[in-house]
Write an enzyme that holds these catalytic residues in place. Structure first.
Site, short mmCIF file in Angstrom:
data_model
loop_
_atom_site.label_atom_id
_atom_site.label_comp_id
_atom_site.label_asym_id
_atom_site.label_seq_id
_atom_site.Cartn_x
_atom_site.Cartn_y
_atom_site.Cartn_z
CB VAL A 71 38.29 80.66 47.66
CG1 VAL A 71 39.10 80.78 49.29
CG2 VAL A 71 39.97 80.85 46.50
CB CYS A 72 34.90 78.80 51.38
SG CYS A 72 33.94 79.15 53.43
CB VAL A 73 33.12 84.32 51.31
CG1 VAL A 73 32.34 83.58 51.69
CG2 VAL A 73 33.83 86.02 51.93
CB ALA A 76 39.31 83.10 52.74
#
Length: 122
Positions: A71-73, A76
Protein backbone atom coordinates in the site's frame (compact mmCIF):
# COMPACT_ATOMS: atom_id res chain seq x y z
CA UNK A 1 3.45 -13.32 -18.34
CA UNK A 2 3.71 -11.28 -15.13
CA UNK A 3 0.92 -8.86 -14.32
CA UNK A 4 0.80 -5.79 -12.09
CA UNK A 5 -2.66 -5.09 -10.69
CA UNK A 6 -2.76 -1.41 -9.77
CA UNK A 7 -5.75 -0.77 -7.52
CA UNK A 8 -6.75 2.89 -7.42
CA UNK A 9 -10.53 2.47 -7.08
CA UNK A 10 -12.11 2.75 -3.62
CA UNK A 11 -13.60 -0.42 -2.08
CA UNK A 12 -17.13 0.87 -2.61
CA UNK A 13 -16.86 0.49 -6.39
CA UNK A 14 -17.25 -2.53 -8.64
CA UNK A 15 -13.76 -1.85 -10.05
CA UNK A 16 -12.18 -2.72 -6.71
CA UNK A 17 -14.02 -6.04 -6.79
CA UNK A 18 -12.90 -6.67 -10.38
CA UNK A 19 -9.29 -6.18 -9.26
CA UNK A 20 -9.80 -8.83 -6.60
CA UNK A 21 -11.42 -11.17 -9.12
CA UNK A 22 -8.46 -10.85 -11.45
CA UNK A 23 -6.03 -11.53 -8.61
CA UNK A 24 -8.00 -14.61 -7.57
CA UNK A 25 -8.05 -15.92 -11.15
CA UNK A 26 -4.34 -15.34 -11.64
CA UNK A 27 -3.52 -17.05 -8.36
CA UNK A 28 -5.73 -20.00 -9.22
CA UNK A 29 -3.91 -20.38 -12.56
CA UNK A 30 -0.52 -19.93 -10.86
CA UNK A 31 0.20 -16.96 -13.13
CA UNK A 32 2.74 -14.52 -11.69
CA UNK A 33 1.29 -11.21 -10.52
CA UNK A 34 1.79 -8.42 -8.04
CA UNK A 35 -0.64 -5.94 -6.55
CA UNK A 36 -0.20 -2.33 -5.51
CA UNK A 37 -2.83 -0.20 -3.74
CA UNK A 38 -2.64 3.49 -4.61
CA UNK A 39 -4.82 6.63 -4.47
CA UNK A 40 -8.33 5.74 -3.17
CA UNK A 41 -7.51 2.04 -3.53
CA UNK A 42 -5.66 2.28 -0.20
CA UNK A 43 -8.99 2.41 1.65
CA UNK A 44 -9.21 -1.38 1.34
CA UNK A 45 -6.30 -1.59 3.81
CA UNK A 46 -8.22 0.18 6.59
CA UNK A 47 -8.86 -2.32 9.38
CA UNK A 48 -11.71 -0.13 10.62
CA UNK A 49 -13.85 -0.60 7.50
CA UNK A 50 -17.17 -2.00 8.63
CA UNK A 51 -19.19 -4.30 6.40
CA UNK A 52 -22.63 -5.72 7.12
CA UNK A 53 -22.70 -9.41 7.99
CA UNK A 54 -24.65 -10.30 4.86
CA UNK A 55 -22.07 -8.72 2.52
CA UNK A 56 -18.62 -9.81 1.41
CA UNK A 57 -15.72 -7.96 3.01
CA UNK A 58 -13.21 -6.81 0.38
CA UNK A 59 -10.41 -6.42 2.92
CA UNK A 60 -10.89 -9.99 4.17
CA UNK A 61 -11.07 -11.31 0.60
CA UNK A 62 -7.67 -9.75 -0.22
CA UNK A 63 -6.22 -11.13 3.02
CA UNK A 64 -7.46 -14.61 2.12
CA UNK A 65 -5.22 -14.61 -0.98
CA UNK A 66 -2.21 -14.81 1.36
CA UNK A 67 -0.01 -12.66 -0.90
CA UNK A 68 2.01 -9.51 -0.36
CA UNK A 69 -0.36 -6.52 -0.22
CA UNK A 70 1.70 -3.33 -0.66
CA UNK A 71 0.00 0.00 0.00
CA UNK A 72 1.39 3.43 -0.88
CA UNK A 73 2.40 4.98 2.44
CA UNK A 74 1.78 8.59 1.35
CA UNK A 75 -1.66 7.86 -0.06
CA UNK A 76 -2.56 5.85 3.04
CA UNK A 77 -1.43 8.49 5.52
CA UNK A 78 -3.26 11.18 3.57
CA UNK A 79 -6.44 9.12 3.93
CA UNK A 80 -6.01 8.36 7.63
CA UNK A 81 -4.54 4.87 7.33
CA UNK A 82 -1.34 4.07 9.19
CA UNK A 83 0.74 1.27 10.63
CA UNK A 84 2.23 1.39 14.13
CA UNK A 85 5.61 2.79 13.03
CA UNK A 86 4.08 5.71 11.16
CA UNK A 87 1.54 6.32 13.94
CA UNK A 88 4.42 6.82 16.38
CA UNK A 89 6.47 8.87 13.90
CA UNK A 90 3.59 11.26 13.20
CA UNK A 91 2.20 11.34 16.77
CA UNK A 92 -1.06 9.60 15.86
CA UNK A 93 -3.12 7.88 18.54
CA UNK A 94 -3.35 4.44 16.97
CA UNK A 95 -2.71 2.37 13.89
CA UNK A 96 -5.43 0.97 11.64
CA UNK A 97 -3.62 -0.85 8.84
CA UNK A 98 -5.28 -4.21 8.26
CA UNK A 99 -3.21 -7.36 8.77
CA UNK A 100 -1.20 -8.57 5.77
CA UNK A 101 -1.16 -5.09 4.20
CA UNK A 102 2.20 -3.32 4.19
CA UNK A 103 2.95 0.38 3.79
CA UNK A 104 5.62 0.94 1.16
CA UNK A 105 7.02 3.79 -0.89
CA UNK A 106 6.52 4.57 -4.55
CA UNK A 107 9.89 2.97 -5.24
CA UNK A 108 8.14 -0.38 -4.83
CA UNK A 109 5.59 0.64 -7.47
CA UNK A 110 8.33 1.68 -9.87
CA UNK A 111 10.06 -1.66 -9.32
CA UNK A 112 6.77 -3.48 -9.98
CA UNK A 113 6.33 -1.47 -13.21
CA UNK A 114 9.77 -2.58 -14.32
CA UNK A 115 9.10 -6.25 -13.66
CA UNK A 116 5.57 -6.46 -15.09
CA UNK A 117 4.88 -7.50 -18.65
CA UNK A 118 1.39 -6.02 -18.42
CA UNK A 119 -0.21 -3.48 -16.10
CA UNK A 120 -3.92 -3.42 -15.40
CA UNK A 121 -5.38 -0.54 -13.40
CA UNK A 122 -8.70 -0.68 -11.63
Amino acid sequence: MSTLILVTAPPSTIFAWHALGLAQALKQKSSPFTVFFYQDGVYVANALNWVQNDQRNLTHEWQALEITLPVCVSAALQRGITDQDNAERHQLNTSNLAAQFKLVGLGDLIEAFGQAERIIQF
